[in-house]
Design a protein around this motif. Structure first.
Motif, PDB file in Angstrom:
ATOM      1  N   THR A  11      27.501 -85.863  10.410  1.00  0.00           N
ATOM      2  CA  THR A  11      26.263 -84.836  10.158  1.00  0.00           C
ATOM      3  C   THR A  11      25.509 -84.567  10.821  1.00  0.00           C
ATOM      4  O   THR A  11      24.822 -84.142  11.090  1.00  0.00           O
ATOM      5  N   SER A  12      26.290 -85.133  12.349  1.00  0.00           N
ATOM      6  CA  SER A  12      24.740 -84.610  13.266  1.00  0.00           C
ATOM      7  C   SER A  12      26.110 -85.256  14.883  1.00  0.00           C
ATOM      8  O   SER A  12      26.661 -85.857  14.804  1.00  0.00           O
ATOM      9  N   GLY A  13      25.462 -84.705  15.257  1.00  0.00           N
ATOM     10  CA  GLY A  13      25.730 -85.496  17.511  1.00  0.00           C
ATOM     11  C   GLY A  13      26.856 -85.507  17.111  1.00  0.00           C
ATOM     12  O   GLY A  13      28.153 -84.351  17.370  1.00  0.00           O
ATOM     13  N   ILE A  14      27.941 -86.430  18.291  1.00  0.00           N
ATOM     14  CA  ILE A  14      29.235 -86.291  18.380  1.00  0.00           C
ATOM     15  C   ILE A  14      29.903 -86.063  17.430  1.00  0.00           C
ATOM     16  O   ILE A  14      31.357 -85.765  17.011  1.00  0.00           O
ATOM     17  N   GLY A  15      29.214 -86.950  16.375  1.00  0.00           N
ATOM     18  CA  GLY A  15      30.752 -87.268  15.481  1.00  0.00           C
ATOM     19  C   GLY A  15      30.918 -85.782  14.195  1.00  0.00           C
ATOM     20  O   GLY A  15      32.041 -85.332  14.146  1.00  0.00           O
ATOM     21  N   GLY A  33      27.127 -88.637   6.411  1.00  0.00           N
ATOM     22  CA  GLY A  33      26.120 -89.530   7.271  1.00  0.00           C
ATOM     23  C   GLY A  33      25.050 -89.401   6.822  1.00  0.00           C
ATOM     24  O   GLY A  33      25.432 -89.276   5.494  1.00  0.00           O
ATOM     25  N   LEU A  34      23.521 -89.351   7.244  1.00  0.00           N
ATOM     26  CA  LEU A  34      22.481 -89.703   6.327  1.00  0.00           C
ATOM     27  C   LEU A  34      21.602 -88.111   6.359  1.00  0.00           C
ATOM     28  O   LEU A  34      20.927 -88.050   6.066  1.00  0.00           O
ATOM     29  N   GLU A  35      22.508 -87.058   6.856  1.00  0.00           N
ATOM     30  CA  GLU A  35      21.413 -86.323   6.758  1.00  0.00           C
ATOM     31  C   GLU A  35      21.432 -85.406   5.208  1.00  0.00           C
ATOM     32  O   GLU A  35      22.631 -85.195   4.738  1.00  0.00           O
ATOM     33  N   THR A  36      20.951 -84.904   5.041  1.00  0.00           N
ATOM     34  CA  THR A  36      20.627 -84.620   3.695  1.00  0.00           C
ATOM     35  C   THR A  36      20.995 -82.777   3.594  1.00  0.00           C
ATOM     36  O   THR A  36      21.791 -82.962   2.682  1.00  0.00           O
ATOM     37  N   ALA A  58      26.680 -93.353   2.474  1.00  0.00           N
ATOM     38  CA  ALA A  58      26.868 -94.811   2.027  1.00  0.00           C
ATOM     39  C   ALA A  58      26.106 -95.320   3.339  1.00  0.00           C
ATOM     40  O   ALA A  58      25.782 -94.604   4.869  1.00  0.00           O
ATOM     41  N   ASN A  59      25.248 -95.868   3.012  1.00  0.00           N
ATOM     42  CA  ASN A  59      24.044 -96.369   4.342  1.00  0.00           C
ATOM     43  C   ASN A  59      24.532 -97.568   5.090  1.00  0.00           C
ATOM     44  O   ASN A  59      25.052 -98.581   4.717  1.00  0.00           O
ATOM     45  N   LEU A  60      25.032 -97.464   6.315  1.00  0.00           N
ATOM     46  CA  LEU A  60      26.731 -98.454   7.354  1.00  0.00           C
ATOM     47  C   LEU A  60      25.879-100.014   7.259  1.00  0.00           C
ATOM     48  O   LEU A  60      26.046-100.642   7.939  1.00  0.00           O
ATOM     49  N   ASN A  85      35.023 -94.978  14.129  1.00  0.00           N
ATOM     50  CA  ASN A  85      33.557 -95.579  14.054  1.00  0.00           C
ATOM     51  C   ASN A  85      32.050 -94.961  14.829  1.00  0.00           C
ATOM     52  O   ASN A  85      32.342 -95.782  16.360  1.00  0.00           O
ATOM     53  N   ASN A  86      31.144 -94.420  14.685  1.00  0.00           N
ATOM     54  CA  ASN A  86      31.083 -93.230  16.023  1.00  0.00           C
ATOM     55  C   ASN A  86      29.235 -93.119  14.887  1.00  0.00           C
ATOM     56  O   ASN A  86      28.543 -93.239  16.507  1.00  0.00           O
ATOM     57  N   ALA A  87      29.206 -93.786  13.984  1.00  0.00           N
ATOM     58  CA  ALA A  87      27.478 -93.639  13.277  1.00  0.00           C
ATOM     59  C   ALA A  87      26.555 -95.258  14.202  1.00  0.00           C
ATOM     60  O   ALA A  87      27.143 -96.082  14.460  1.00  0.00           O
ATOM     61  N   ALA A 150      18.776-104.306  21.976  1.00  0.00           N
ATOM     62  CA  ALA A 150      19.768-104.382  20.413  1.00  0.00           C
ATOM     63  C   ALA A 150      21.504-102.890  21.119  1.00  0.00           C
ATOM     64  O   ALA A 150      22.515-103.561  20.797  1.00  0.00           O
ATOM     65  N   TYR A 151      21.308-102.356  21.979  1.00  0.00           N
ATOM     66  CA  TYR A 151      22.215-101.239  21.831  1.00  0.00           C
ATOM     67  C   TYR A 151      23.245-102.147  22.459  1.00  0.00           C
ATOM     68  O   TYR A 151      24.465-101.463  22.677  1.00  0.00           O
ATOM     69  N   VAL A 152      22.151-102.199  23.517  1.00  0.00           N
ATOM     70  CA  VAL A 152      23.662-102.926  24.935  1.00  0.00           C
ATOM     71  C   VAL A 152      24.069-103.657  23.892  1.00  0.00           C
ATOM     72  O   VAL A 152      25.612-103.773  24.665  1.00  0.00           O
ATOM     73  N   ALA A 154      25.376-105.009  21.501  1.00  0.00           N
ATOM     74  CA  ALA A 154      26.096-103.446  20.432  1.00  0.00           C
ATOM     75  C   ALA A 154      27.040-103.471  20.600  1.00  0.00           C
ATOM     76  O   ALA A 154      28.261-103.681  20.861  1.00  0.00           O
ATOM     77  N   LYS A 155      27.353-102.257  22.176  1.00  0.00           N
ATOM     78  CA  LYS A 155      28.180-101.576  22.574  1.00  0.00           C
ATOM     79  C   LYS A 155      29.113-102.197  23.094  1.00  0.00           C
ATOM     80  O   LYS A 155      30.292-101.879  23.356  1.00  0.00           O
ATOM     81  N   HIS A 156      28.307-103.294  23.905  1.00  0.00           N
ATOM     82  CA  HIS A 156      28.944-104.358  24.951  1.00  0.00           C
ATOM     83  C   HIS A 156      30.060-105.332  24.008  1.00  0.00           C
ATOM     84  O   HIS A 156      31.154-105.901  23.706  1.00  0.00           O
ATOM     85  N   TYR A 183      25.652 -89.830  28.807  1.00  0.00           N
ATOM     86  CA  TYR A 183      24.578 -89.168  28.071  1.00  0.00           C
ATOM     87  C   TYR A 183      25.099 -88.020  27.895  1.00  0.00           C
ATOM     88  O   TYR A 183      25.410 -87.357  28.077  1.00  0.00           O
ATOM     89  N   VAL A 184      24.825 -87.644  26.141  1.00  0.00           N
ATOM     90  CA  VAL A 184      25.094 -86.704  25.570  1.00  0.00           C
ATOM     91  C   VAL A 184      23.926 -85.735  24.587  1.00  0.00           C
ATOM     92  O   VAL A 184      23.562 -86.823  24.055  1.00  0.00           O
ATOM     93  N   ARG A 185      23.632 -84.851  25.312  1.00  0.00           N
ATOM     94  CA  ARG A 185      22.615 -84.017  24.235  1.00  0.00           C
ATOM     95  C   ARG A 185      22.832 -84.392  22.887  1.00  0.00           C
ATOM     96  O   ARG A 185      23.094 -83.025  22.394  1.00  0.00           O
ATOM     97  N   THR A 186      22.334 -84.919  21.893  1.00  0.00           N
ATOM     98  CA  THR A 186      22.169 -84.911  20.994  1.00  0.00           C
ATOM     99  C   THR A 186      20.911 -85.869  20.210  1.00  0.00           C
ATOM    100  O   THR A 186      20.303 -85.742  20.978  1.00  0.00           O
ATOM    101  N   PRO A 187      20.727 -85.274  18.920  1.00  0.00           N
ATOM    102  CA  PRO A 187      19.618 -85.828  17.982  1.00  0.00           C
ATOM    103  C   PRO A 187      19.581 -86.982  19.035  1.00  0.00           C
ATOM    104  O   PRO A 187      18.087 -87.557  18.487  1.00  0.00           O
TER     105      PRO A 187
END
Ligand code: NAD
Length: 256
Positions: A11-15, A33-36, A58-60, A85-87, A150-152, A154-156, A183-187
């Motif tokens: 419900t946002s960005g790349i997904g 997604g979590l967007e309202t 669903a809250n992943l 698996n994008n979220a 954390a991000y690096v 998880a992504k590895h 880099y992708v310009r998303t929220p």
């Protein structure tokens, strides 16, 4: 075409870009997604492209909800052929200031949810002798940047998981691959600009040019359409021997 694709965080960005691209090609979609305004987004995709679209928020962060999301996809749309698996979330801070709850949330959403969703989808994919799992990792699945422990991590981790599932899926025509965007310009990126500016003591404009796009040879954000095209290619029947690999769309970052 009666194939069904579940795209987490769509419900946002790349997904959202990937979901739209798949719907255009006739896939039925589990939009998530979590967007309202998620239900409206799902309805809009369905109306525009004439495909069935279900929606889940669903809250992943919660393993049971990840499993339920896959079960709901099969219940509402009849099957699951493609799992993207994008979220994901981001948090930027030096390690000594990195909050433990943020670290754990990033590991849960960006990495563990891919495990639980793939595991839940596996039995359906195995039975139908077809499955395409696409993990949206990152250039940060291959390279590090400071303040992103954390991000690096998880992504590895997701890249490692992709390789294992590629091997395990081979007898069942289940492939698993990772896409690694620069880099992708998303929220998600918009939100980290002020934090990066603070951590680096720079203006927001300087963060974009001197931090974010610094390592990319191509000095522009990666277009969402190119990531969606890559996902579509990996989902094809004819892509059965493409597995356990990562596909890097990073403007030349990792070429250096
Ligand atoms: P985004 O913020 O636009 O979208 C993220 C999506 O994930 C949203 O739909 C959000 O609701 C969902 N989400 C977040 N937390 C969730 C949770 N707890 N439960 C369920 N859903 C949740 O971000 P984006 O930039 O489109 O990112 C999508 C993926 O691409 C992420 O995995 C991200 O790490 C990866 N990525 C992004 C970039 C970039 O530059 N934007 C680069 C490389 C990789």
């Amino acid at each position: 075409m009666n194939k069904v694709a579940l795209i987490t965080g769509s419900t946002s960005g790349i997904g959202l870009g990937i979901a739209t691209h798949f719907a255009k090609k006739g896939y039925h979609i589990m939009c998530h997604g979590l967007e309202t305004n998620g239900p409206e987004i799902a309805e809009d995709i369905s109306k525009t492209y004439g495909v069935d679209v279900a929606f889940s928020n669903a809250n992943l962060i919660n393993a049971n909800e990840v499993t339920q999301l896959v079960e709901d996809t099969v219940k509402k749309l009849g099957r699951i052929d493609v799992l993207v698996n994008n979220a994901g979330i981001q948090y930027v801070a030096p390690i000594d200031e990195f909050p433990n709850d943020k670290y754990e949330a990033i590991i849960a959403i960006n990495m563990n949810a891919s495990f639980y969703a793939s595991k839940a989808a596996w039995k359906y994919m195995k039975k139908q002798n077809f499955g395409r799992i696409i993990n949206v990792s990152s250039v940060h699945g291959l390279r590090a940047s400071e303040y992103k422990t954390a991000y690096v991590t998880a992504k590895h981790g997701v890249i490692g998981m992709t390789k294992v599932l590629g091997l395990e899926g081979a007898p069942y025509n289940i492939t698993c691959n990772a896409i690694c965007p620069g880099y992708v310009r998303t929220p998600l990126v918009e939100k980290q600009i002020p934090d990066q500016a603070k951590s680096h003591n720079m203006s927001e404009e300087e963060v974009i040019t001197n931090v974010m796009l610094k390592k990319q040879a191509v000095k522009s954000f990666v277009p969402i359409e190119s990531l969606a095209d890559m996902a579509l290619l990996l989902a094809k029947e004819t892509s059965s021997t493409i597995t356990g690999s990562e596909f890097v769309l990073d403007g030349g970052w990792t070429a250096q």
